[in-house]
Design an enzyme around this catalytic site. Sequence first.
Site, short mmCIF file in Angstrom:
data_model
loop_
_atom_site.label_atom_id
_atom_site.label_comp_id
_atom_site.label_asym_id
_atom_site.label_seq_id
_atom_site.Cartn_x
_atom_site.Cartn_y
_atom_site.Cartn_z
N CYS A 52 -2.50 8.17 8.91
CA CYS A 52 -2.90 6.80 8.51
C CYS A 52 -1.92 5.80 9.12
CB CYS A 52 -2.92 6.68 7.00
SG CYS A 52 -4.18 7.67 6.20
N HIS A 108 -8.11 -1.42 2.27
CA HIS A 108 -9.17 -1.26 1.28
C HIS A 108 -8.66 -0.95 -0.13
CE1 HIS A 108 -8.55 2.69 3.30
NE2 HIS A 108 -8.51 3.12 2.06
N ASP A 139 -4.90 2.71 1.83
CA ASP A 139 -5.23 2.76 0.40
C ASP A 139 -4.29 1.77 -0.27
OD1 ASP A 139 -5.37 3.29 -2.31
OD2 ASP A 139 -5.14 5.46 -2.13
N ARG A 186 -3.75 2.56 10.50
CA ARG A 186 -5.19 2.42 10.75
C ARG A 186 -5.98 2.25 9.46
NH1 ARG A 186 -7.96 6.87 9.22
NH2 ARG A 186 -6.69 8.71 8.86
N SER A 187 -5.48 2.90 8.38
CA SER A 187 -6.23 2.95 7.13
C SER A 187 -5.24 2.81 5.97
CB SER A 187 -6.97 4.29 7.02
OG SER A 187 -7.60 4.43 5.76
N ARG A 230 -15.05 8.70 3.66
CA ARG A 230 -15.13 10.17 3.75
C ARG A 230 -14.98 10.85 2.39
NH1 ARG A 230 -10.29 12.38 2.93
NH2 ARG A 230 -8.52 10.93 2.99
N TYR A 239 -10.14 1.34 -3.30
CA TYR A 239 -11.19 2.24 -3.75
C TYR A 239 -11.90 1.63 -4.96
CZ TYR A 239 -9.87 6.01 -0.60
OH TYR A 239 -9.63 6.76 0.52
N ARG A 241 11.06 0.07 24.45
CA ARG A 241 10.36 1.35 24.32
C ARG A 241 10.89 2.16 23.13
NH1 ARG A 241 10.39 3.00 30.81
NH2 ARG A 241 9.45 1.05 31.53
#
Length: 373
Positions: A194, A299, A261, A258-259, A25, A301, A175
Amino acid sequence: MNTIDKKYQDLLQDILDNGVVKTDRTGTGTISVFGRQIRHRMAQGFPLLTTKKMAWNVMVAELLWFLRGDTNIKFLLDYNCNIWNGDAYKNYSKLFTKDFHGPRYTQEQFIELIKTNESFAKDFGNLGPIYGRQWRSWNKFMYDASSSSFDLKSYPVDQIQNLINELKTNPDSRRLMVNAWNVGELDQMVLPPCHYGFQVYTRELTGEEMWDLLKKKVGEERFKSMVDDIVPFGGGLSEELQSYKIPKRAISLMWNQRSVDTFLGLPFNVASYGLLLEIIAKEVNMVSDELIGNLGDVHLYSNHIEQAKEQVNREPYDLPTVVITERNWYMHEKVKEHLGEKTLDEKLKSYRPDCFELIGYQSHPKIKAPLSN
């Protein structure tokens, strides 16, 4: 022993060796792998990477911002934490694609106004219902069975308070979770979470583990005299364990992301959740055990590749330790007796970055890399 730096370096090398090229993005471009895990035993030391210098106060300020339930960058800027500036300015800039007739400021002017103009900060410094809002005030809507409809009034759920309550009353629960991925509010956030949730797990300490904690607290000589006094009479150390408030349980934390850097963000995430684990452990009188991160899109960059290669080749130092103190005025037992026990919210809002003392931190120099927003 420092294994977290090595695990992090191995992850960087994994991406360098196996990453596939992907668009993103921000328009920067990445190389990416999917589905990795990183683990750390807290007994080895606090997981602040040593293969590059980490901005400790910046990381602490962001975590405290989350725990306060705050979503306005004014608190961050007060502690020289600038990692959300780009997202805040991007959010502000979107106003000019609509019918907005106010002045358009540069990012530097925008940040200065947030720092100095309370009214402007209130109007433009908010980032929407991101982490802090979900952790401390998740919107709950009640269903009325008699009318088969939902009450449109919001009932806030304090997930952090609920977690602490459960840990104190039902520590074996499966829980013990906090979630930031509120699907109904994602479109109101400047950036969907994230790291979108975490779970904690506790276990009973063995007698040997509790004795080791007592030994560490009172010192080798004092502990030996305790044992010498008790053993001839067939006694145990249970009273001493209780009088010194030695924890009876260990607590671990696992977060899901989830993502990632990996060069700029992941070192912050590891340290931030490590500190969160320490804060929770202190509040419920448990000892920090294991920290686990489950990572989705992992990932680098495209403008972090050379920096990652440099860090992979650095030799780690020993890990530091962290000591948590309350605000100085509240540290004394007599003051506590007079004022009474603070609520969890009062404790969290009294914390400042200087309440978290980093001891024995040695690192390689900082490696500069641009942040992609």
